[in-house]
Enzyme design. Structure first.
Site, mmCIF file in Angstrom:
data_model
loop_
_atom_site.group_PDB
_atom_site.id
_atom_site.type_symbol
_atom_site.label_atom_id
_atom_site.label_comp_id
_atom_site.label_asym_id
_atom_site.label_seq_id
_atom_site.Cartn_x
_atom_site.Cartn_y
_atom_site.Cartn_z
ATOM 1 N N HIS A 132 16.436 30.288 101.003
ATOM 2 C CA HIS A 132 15.321 30.350 100.409
ATOM 3 C C HIS A 132 14.926 29.038 99.957
ATOM 4 O O HIS A 132 14.533 28.689 98.495
ATOM 5 C CB HIS A 132 15.596 31.092 99.117
ATOM 6 C CG HIS A 132 14.359 32.319 98.769
ATOM 7 N ND1 HIS A 132 14.326 33.366 99.020
ATOM 8 C CD2 HIS A 132 13.505 31.671 97.638
ATOM 9 C CE1 HIS A 132 13.028 33.967 98.334
ATOM 10 N NE2 HIS A 132 12.493 32.936 97.592
ATOM 11 N N LYS B 12 15.686 38.064 106.562
ATOM 12 C CA LYS B 12 15.417 36.670 106.116
ATOM 13 C C LYS B 12 16.669 36.584 104.813
ATOM 14 O O LYS B 12 16.570 37.440 103.944
ATOM 15 C CB LYS B 12 14.149 36.579 105.401
ATOM 16 C CG LYS B 12 13.716 35.107 104.885
ATOM 17 C CD LYS B 12 12.438 34.777 104.612
ATOM 18 C CE LYS B 12 12.130 33.478 104.167
ATOM 19 N NZ LYS B 12 12.334 33.316 102.703
#
Ligand code: FNR
Length: 390
Positions: free
Chosen positions: A283, A258
């Site tokens: 994020h 991620k």
């Protein structure tokens, strides 16, 4: 199973949370302490990347098709060999007890009811074991903030495995905490205060190390223990590609990175190092301010990866239209973050559930209105890139 705006079930059925995506944050602000609200609503720097995430969605418009058979939509998808009811996942969000006492366990329960994979954060306020119990037979993935200490890392992986977490998500973009003025101005870093973070304290290996280092249990000086935990996990020291072998060798299930977005080349490296998927994400604009919007990079990364890995997306998803756009640009599914946590903050797990149900009902209806029957029918030709008003 999904309700539709026209089928009568919506009358008086969303009593807790506004259905207007643009009012959700304001409603949460009324309920939450200032520190908690700033923690979720804030971003890095001057929030340029956070703004860009939304603006990038505005640049794509849907081009709907008419007179197609779309009266019943199929929202199901398959990821890593598992079928899911809908193309959304719950983004890993830490310290949920600062938003509501229902915290991760409550949200995991809701996600299980809706067959939405719950991605549990390393920085959760509930333990791995508690979340597993709350999630029951529901799908759950584990997000790793990757410790420098391999023994602690392996302990976390082991507990996640034993507790039925099927996919490992490794977040790469938070090896150091960014400059976040909304928190800095309040002197607020929940982890350091020992607020809301459970996992370090509940991990037996970490506890052993804590005892050896400080000569007492973490609870006896929570700030000291939390700083030690933070120092290890968000240590200001980055890992490197060669270190991925440790995770690959010790996690048999799908491994997903991620925070890939800075360069499609990173996506290729992920595949070379044995990863099964990547989450294109910045994020939510909380880390590198000035970074490009995640949506901007999505098509290039999808092209770079081809069918060698599964591409997922987050950062800026607020509406059904956003989901259709990300899917049309090649994401196999999207992670929803802030909106659900606003719902949690407003009315606990019932509020989070309303937000998720609302997004899904809107998605079902919007797919129909766009002339899309199945998730797999979301294609780039459904979109046009436009710039209105300069
Ligand atoms: C996050 N995010 C995050 N990501 C992660 O991998 N581990 C974590 O513990 C957290 N914690 C966290 C807390 C809060 C309050 C927020 C808002 C976000 C990032 C999250 O998974 C996701 O990438 C973003 O939320 C996506 O941006 P939007 O769509 O929510 O704006």
């Amino acid at each position: 199973q999904l309700r539709r705006p026209t089928d009568g079930t919506f009358l008086n059925k969303f009593p807790l949370v506004t259905t207007d995506p643009n009012k959700l944050a304001a409603q949460a602000k009324e309920k939450l302490p200032e520190t908690s609200y700033n923690y979720i609503a804030g971003g890095a720097g001057e929030k340029a990347t956070m703004d860009a995430n939304r603006l990038a969605f505005r640049q794509w418009k849907l081009v709907p098709r008419m007179l197609r058979e779309t009266s019943i939509r199929d929202l199901t998808i398959e990821l890593f060999g598992e079928k899911y009811e809908t193309p959304i996942l719950m983004a890993p969000i830490g310290v949920q007890s600062i938003f509501h006492e229902d915290k991760e366990t409550g949200l995991a329960e809701v996600c299980a009811e809706l067959d939405v994979p719950f991605i549990m954060s390393t920085a959760a306020s509930s333990t791995i074991e508690e979340v597993a119990e709350a999630s029951g037979n529901g799908p759950r993935w584990y997000q790793l903030y990757w410790p420098q200490d391999d023994e602690v890392t392996l302990s976390l992986l082991d507990r996640a495995k034993k507790n039925g977490f099927k996919v490992l998500v490794v977040t790469l973009d938070t090896w150091a905490l960014a400059w976040r003025p909304a928190d800095l101005d309040n002197g607020y870093v929940p982890f350091i205060k020992g607020t809301g973070v459970q996992v370090g304290l509940s991990d037996p290996v970490f506890r052993r190390k804590c005892r050896a280092k400080f000569g007492h249990e973490p609870e006896e000086n929570i700030v000291e223990a939390s700083v030690a935990w933070l120092g290890d996990v968000v240590s200001g020291k980055s890992h490197t590609w060669d270190r991925l072998k440790l995770l690959r060798d010790n996690w048999e299930g799908p491994l997903v990175l991620k925070g890939i977005q800075k360069h499609p080349e990173d996506a290729k490296l992920a595949i070379e190092h044995g990863c099964d998927g990547i989450i294109v994400s910045n994020h939510g604009g909380r880390q590198l301010d000035g970074a490009v919007a995640s949506l901007e990079m999505l098509p290039e990364i999808v092209d770079a990866v081809g069918d060698k890995a599964t591409v997922l997306f987050d950062s800026g998803i607020r509406t059904a239209a956003d989901i259709i756009k990300a899917l049309s640009l090649g994401a196999k599914a999207v992670l929803v973050g802030r909106p659900v946590i606003y719902g949690l903050g407003i009315a606990g797990k019932a509020g989070a559930k309303e937000v998720l149900q609302g997004i899904l009902a809107d998605l079902d209806q919007s797919m129909g209105l766009a002339g899309i029957q199945r998730v797999g029918d979301c294609k780039r030709e459904m979109l046009r890139k436009v710039v209105y008003g300069g």
